[in-house]
Design a protein around this motif. Structure first.
Motif, PDB file in Angstrom:
ATOM      1  N   ARG A  49       0.851  -1.193   0.000  1.00  0.00           N
ATOM      2  CA  ARG A  49       0.000   0.000   0.000  1.00  0.00           C
ATOM      3  C   ARG A  49       0.887   1.243   0.000  1.00  0.00           C
ATOM      4  O   ARG A  49       2.011   1.238   0.501  1.00  0.00           O
ATOM      5  N   ASP A  50       0.372   2.330  -0.532  1.00  0.00           N
ATOM      6  CA  ASP A  50       1.162   3.560  -0.602  1.00  0.00           C
ATOM      7  C   ASP A  50       1.644   4.006   0.775  1.00  0.00           C
ATOM      8  O   ASP A  50       2.805   4.367   0.961  1.00  0.00           O
ATOM      9  N   SER A  51       0.745   3.988   1.753  1.00  0.00           N
ATOM     10  CA  SER A  51       1.111   4.440   3.099  1.00  0.00           C
ATOM     11  C   SER A  51       2.192   3.546   3.705  1.00  0.00           C
ATOM     12  O   SER A  51       3.104   4.018   4.383  1.00  0.00           O
ATOM     13  N   TYR A  52       2.117   2.249   3.451  1.00  0.00           N
ATOM     14  CA  TYR A  52       3.138   1.308   3.929  1.00  0.00           C
ATOM     15  C   TYR A  52       4.479   1.646   3.276  1.00  0.00           C
ATOM     16  O   TYR A  52       5.514   1.664   3.944  1.00  0.00           O
ATOM     17  N   ARG A  53       4.443   1.941   1.996  1.00  0.00           N
ATOM     18  CA  ARG A  53       5.672   2.284   1.273  1.00  0.00           C
ATOM     19  C   ARG A  53       6.283   3.574   1.823  1.00  0.00           C
ATOM     20  O   ARG A  53       7.503   3.705   1.918  1.00  0.00           O
ATOM     21  N   HIS A  54       5.446   4.529   2.216  1.00  0.00           N
ATOM     22  CA  HIS A  54       5.950   5.775   2.815  1.00  0.00           C
ATOM     23  C   HIS A  54       6.706   5.466   4.109  1.00  0.00           C
ATOM     24  O   HIS A  54       7.803   5.979   4.339  1.00  0.00           O
ATOM     25  N   ARG A  55       6.119   4.616   4.962  1.00  0.00           N
ATOM     26  CA  ARG A  55       6.770   4.253   6.225  1.00  0.00           C
ATOM     27  C   ARG A  55       8.050   3.487   5.974  1.00  0.00           C
ATOM     28  O   ARG A  55       9.074   3.746   6.611  1.00  0.00           O
ATOM     29  N   GLU A  56       7.998   2.547   5.052  1.00  0.00           N
ATOM     30  CA  GLU A  56       9.187   1.754   4.735  1.00  0.00           C
ATOM     31  C   GLU A  56      10.319   2.627   4.191  1.00  0.00           C
ATOM     32  O   GLU A  56      11.490   2.334   4.383  1.00  0.00           O
ATOM     33  N   ALA A  57       9.959   3.712   3.531  1.00  0.00           N
ATOM     34  CA  ALA A  57      10.957   4.630   2.995  1.00  0.00           C
ATOM     35  C   ALA A  57      11.594   5.484   4.091  1.00  0.00           C
ATOM     36  O   ALA A  57      12.621   6.117   3.860  1.00  0.00           O
ATOM     37  N   GLY A  58      10.972   5.474   5.305  1.00  0.00           N
ATOM     38  CA  GLY A  58      11.575   6.193   6.412  1.00  0.00           C
ATOM     39  C   GLY A  58      10.746   7.295   7.032  1.00  0.00           C
ATOM     40  O   GLY A  58      11.214   7.990   7.948  1.00  0.00           O
ATOM     41  N   ALA A  59       9.511   7.494   6.577  1.00  0.00           N
ATOM     42  CA  ALA A  59       8.667   8.547   7.149  1.00  0.00           C
ATOM     43  C   ALA A  59       8.453   8.286   8.642  1.00  0.00           C
ATOM     44  O   ALA A  59       8.196   7.157   9.051  1.00  0.00           O
ATOM     45  N   SER A  60       8.558   9.330   9.442  1.00  0.00           N
ATOM     46  CA  SER A  60       8.305   9.215  10.879  1.00  0.00           C
ATOM     47  C   SER A  60       6.817   9.069  11.167  1.00  0.00           C
ATOM     48  O   SER A  60       6.414   8.342  12.059  1.00  0.00           O
ATOM     49  N   GLN A  61       5.999   9.811  10.408  1.00  0.00           N
ATOM     50  CA  GLN A  61       4.552   9.711  10.547  1.00  0.00           C
ATOM     51  C   GLN A  61       3.913   9.681   9.164  1.00  0.00           C
ATOM     52  O   GLN A  61       4.422  10.304   8.235  1.00  0.00           O
ATOM     53  N   VAL A  62       2.807   8.954   9.072  1.00  0.00           N
ATOM     54  CA  VAL A  62       2.017   8.913   7.850  1.00  0.00           C
ATOM     55  C   VAL A  62       0.566   9.148   8.264  1.00  0.00           C
ATOM     56  O   VAL A  62       0.035   8.448   9.123  1.00  0.00           O
ATOM     57  N   LEU A  63      -0.046  10.141   7.676  1.00  0.00           N
ATOM     58  CA  LEU A  63      -1.447  10.452   7.936  1.00  0.00           C
ATOM     59  C   LEU A  63      -2.243   9.957   6.729  1.00  0.00           C
ATOM     60  O   LEU A  63      -2.051  10.435   5.617  1.00  0.00           O
TER      61      LEU A  63
END
Length: 163
Positions: A49-63
């Motif tokens: 999922r896009d949000s999962y990919r954001h976290r995996e890329a290193g994002a501290s928070q995903v809204l």
């Protein structure tokens, strides 16, 4: 915000009691939020999922936002688990926050207890447990409710927190 906890050992009936309490208390016109402690790793997101990919890329928070709900996911990335007080501050104001778990925190709690689980009673050594919701008789110096008597338990909790 008023807070009250539901605690107990695994398979004691905590989640079922929480679910019934939320339904009962909100049916009375009060706004309720819940906070649940998990003793294991969990993920509300899914690989790919896009949000999962954001976290995996290193994002501290995903809204993550839709017209039906929003969810804020924060990655600990090695930081210690936030304290209960810090987590409570992240919630929007409501009439009551019901907390599942957090046995060792000092807020008032009711202990869910099932005889079949064969666990010791936490309340015997913990005065922050102000009542017991049980499927069997218990001799203790605090109120004991039938685990399935949601209305009486809700009445007790609302009285305890002044609602």
């Amino acid at each position: 915000m008023k807070i009250f906890g539901v605690t107990g050992w695994k398979n004691a009936g905590k989640t079922g009691l929480m679910e019934r309490l939320v339904s009962e208390i909100t049916s009375r016109g009060l706004r309720v939020s819940t906070l649940k402690h998990a003793h294991h790793s969990f993920d509300v997101d899914h690989p790919g999922r896009d949000s999962y990919r954001h976290r995996e890329a290193g994002a501290s928070q995903v809204l993550l936002v839709s017209e039906h709900r929003w969810a804020l996911m924060s990655e600990q990335r090695g930081a210690p688990e936030p304290a209960l007080e810090e987590l409570l501050q992240k919630l929007s104001p409501v009439d009551l926050v019901l907390i599942e778990g957090y046995k060792r925190e000092p807020h008032p709690k009711i202990e869910a207890f099932r005889a079949v689980a064969n666990n010791p009673l936490i309340a015997e050594g913990d005065k922050t447990i102000v009542a017991i919701a049980s499927d069997c008789p218990i001799d203790i110096d605090r109120p004991v409710f039938d685990l399935d008597d949601t209305i009486q338990i809700a009445n007790f909790i609302l009285n305890e927190v002044g609602l």
